[in-house]
Design an enzyme around this catalytic site. Structure first.
Site, PDB file in Angstrom:
ATOM      1  N   ASP A  65       6.767  16.593   9.892  1.00  0.00           N
ATOM      2  CA  ASP A  65       6.437  16.151   8.536  1.00  0.00           C
ATOM      3  C   ASP A  65       4.932  15.942   8.391  1.00  0.00           C
ATOM      4  O   ASP A  65       4.486  14.949   7.825  1.00  0.00           O
ATOM      5  CB  ASP A  65       7.187  14.865   8.180  1.00  0.00           C
ATOM      6  CG  ASP A  65       7.185  14.591   6.670  1.00  0.00           C
ATOM      7  OD1 ASP A  65       6.943  15.547   5.894  1.00  0.00           O
ATOM      8  OD2 ASP A  65       7.408  13.436   6.274  1.00  0.00           O
ATOM      9  N   GLY A  78      11.408   2.136   3.129  1.00  0.00           N
ATOM     10  CA  GLY A  78      11.062   0.757   2.836  1.00  0.00           C
ATOM     11  C   GLY A  78       9.664   0.659   2.255  1.00  0.00           C
ATOM     12  O   GLY A  78       9.222   1.547   1.520  1.00  0.00           O
ATOM     13  N   LYS A  79       8.930  -0.393   2.618  1.00  0.00           N
ATOM     14  CA  LYS A  79       7.612  -0.641   2.048  1.00  0.00           C
ATOM     15  C   LYS A  79       6.577  -0.833   3.155  1.00  0.00           C
ATOM     16  O   LYS A  79       6.911  -1.241   4.271  1.00  0.00           O
ATOM     17  CB  LYS A  79       7.640  -1.884   1.156  1.00  0.00           C
ATOM     18  CG  LYS A  79       8.613  -1.766  -0.021  1.00  0.00           C
ATOM     19  CD  LYS A  79       8.715  -3.076  -0.789  1.00  0.00           C
ATOM     20  CE  LYS A  79       9.727  -2.966  -1.935  1.00  0.00           C
ATOM     21  NZ  LYS A  79       9.878  -4.236  -2.673  1.00  0.00           N
ATOM     22  N   VAL A  80       5.319  -0.533   2.809  1.00  0.00           N
ATOM     23  CA  VAL A  80       4.207  -0.752   3.737  1.00  0.00           C
ATOM     24  C   VAL A  80       3.226  -1.720   3.093  1.00  0.00           C
ATOM     25  O   VAL A  80       2.838  -1.544   1.935  1.00  0.00           O
ATOM     26  CB  VAL A  80       3.489   0.562   4.097  1.00  0.00           C
ATOM     27  CG1 VAL A  80       2.318   0.293   5.037  1.00  0.00           C
ATOM     28  CG2 VAL A  80       4.455   1.556   4.742  1.00  0.00           C
ATOM     29  N   THR A 131      11.593   5.951   0.950  1.00  0.00           N
ATOM     30  CA  THR A 131      13.014   5.740   1.216  1.00  0.00           C
ATOM     31  C   THR A 131      13.215   4.809   2.409  1.00  0.00           C
ATOM     32  O   THR A 131      14.223   4.119   2.508  1.00  0.00           O
ATOM     33  CB  THR A 131      13.705   7.079   1.492  1.00  0.00           C
ATOM     34  OG1 THR A 131      13.010   7.763   2.548  1.00  0.00           O
ATOM     35  CG2 THR A 131      13.694   7.963   0.261  1.00  0.00           C
ATOM     36  N   VAL A 156       0.810  -1.222   0.000  1.00  0.00           N
ATOM     37  CA  VAL A 156       0.000   0.000   0.000  1.00  0.00           C
ATOM     38  C   VAL A 156       0.843   1.272   0.000  1.00  0.00           C
ATOM     39  O   VAL A 156       0.307   2.378  -0.126  1.00  0.00           O
ATOM     40  CB  VAL A 156      -0.965   0.026   1.208  1.00  0.00           C
ATOM     41  CG1 VAL A 156      -2.000  -1.062   1.082  1.00  0.00           C
ATOM     42  CG2 VAL A 156      -0.214  -0.094   2.533  1.00  0.00           C
ATOM     43  N   LYS A 175       5.109  -2.109   8.265  1.00  0.00           N
ATOM     44  CA  LYS A 175       6.087  -1.172   7.710  1.00  0.00           C
ATOM     45  C   LYS A 175       7.452  -1.845   7.766  1.00  0.00           C
ATOM     46  O   LYS A 175       7.995  -2.100   8.842  1.00  0.00           O
ATOM     47  CB  LYS A 175       6.093   0.134   8.508  1.00  0.00           C
ATOM     48  CG  LYS A 175       6.968   1.225   7.921  1.00  0.00           C
ATOM     49  CD  LYS A 175       6.773   2.535   8.684  1.00  0.00           C
ATOM     50  CE  LYS A 175       7.591   3.658   8.085  1.00  0.00           C
ATOM     51  NZ  LYS A 175       7.370   4.935   8.810  1.00  0.00           N
TER      52      LYS A 175
END
Length: 254
Positions: A137, A16-18, A14, A10, A33
């Site tokens: 952020d 990684g991936k979720v 930078t 989803v 995550k």
């Protein structure tokens, strides 16, 4: 990680991936995550450690995404992965706002909904600040939503930092450009909670307008957008607010 079954990716960045996943024993949806660690690195990346510690401290609030657990998976001979396991929310504010703008019959979000989401965002930010944490952020992509309950939660504290009085020097390379406060754009290293509140104001305007308020493509263009709407600060304003303990030169009440 045998406890979880990945369903789909989803998000990616930078860090990684979720993944959207399901906990096999309960059938509960979670978000995984994933951060890849190299064996020759000196331990877990500081950003991951910072996010974990801040989430553990702030997770008492309904308006902060809940970290369920942390899993460290070794993959011999030279790889290992760190998984942060979060509660699953089905969308983010960016996709939610876009769904109103890009639908077959574009429509505004409506004042009651905007008021409800802004209240939750402000409660979450207040919770961070009351615990001495700057998010740094805040943007629609980092605000997760449970659509059926219209529940908003702040996520992604990878750039979060604790703050003290007097203020310490911090990096100015923070916050996605469109939501970055002018003092940060001008390179200030001494800033406080106002940088998050600037982002909150930009998010509020984006919900009302259904498009970004200051869509700059560079720091220079970003400042031009801000000055065009709010006015260029005079030399007197800059001089009055020059001391490091108070770098804010734009009137936030505008």
């Amino acid at each position: 990680m045998e406890k979880y079954e990945k369903l789909e990716k989803v998000g990616e960045g930078t860090y990684g991936k979720v993944y959207k996943a399901v906990e096999k024993s309960t059938g509960k949806l979670v978000a995984l995550k994933k951060t890849r660690l190299e064996i020759d690195e000196e331990g877990i990346p500081p950003t991951a450690l910072r996010e974990i510690s801040l989430l553990q401290m702030l997770s008492t609030s309904l308006y902060i995404v809940r970290l369920l657990c942390v899993e460290h998976v070794l993959k011999p001979p030279a790889k290992s992965n760190l998984y942060l396991v979060f509660e699953y929310l089905d969308t983010d504010l960016k996709k939610f706002v876009d769904s109103f703008r890009k639908s077959a019959n574009p429509r505004p979000l409506g004042d009651p909904l905007i008021q409800k989401l802004m209240f939750q965002l402000c409660k979450g930010v207040a919770h961070c600040h009351s615990h001495g944490v700057l998010h740094r952020d805040l943007k629609p992509q980092n605000l997760l939503l449970l659509k059926d309950k219209e529940l908003l939660k702040i996520a992604d504290l990878g750039l979060g930092r604790t703050f003290t009085v007097p203020l310490k020097a911090y990096t100015h390379e923070i916050v996605t450009l469109w939501y970055r406060a002018p003092e940060v754009l001008l390179g200030s290293t001494h800033y406080s909670t106002a940088v998050d509140m600037w982002s909150v104001g930009c998010i509020f305007a984006e919900m009302v307008r259904r498009q970004a308020l200051f869509p700059g493509d560079s720091e220079y263009q970003q400042l031009l957008h801000i000055f065009k709407l709010l006015g260029t600060p005079t030399e007197v304003q800059v001089e009055i607010n020059r001391p490091a303990c108070s770098p804010f030169f734009l009137d936030r009440s505008v």
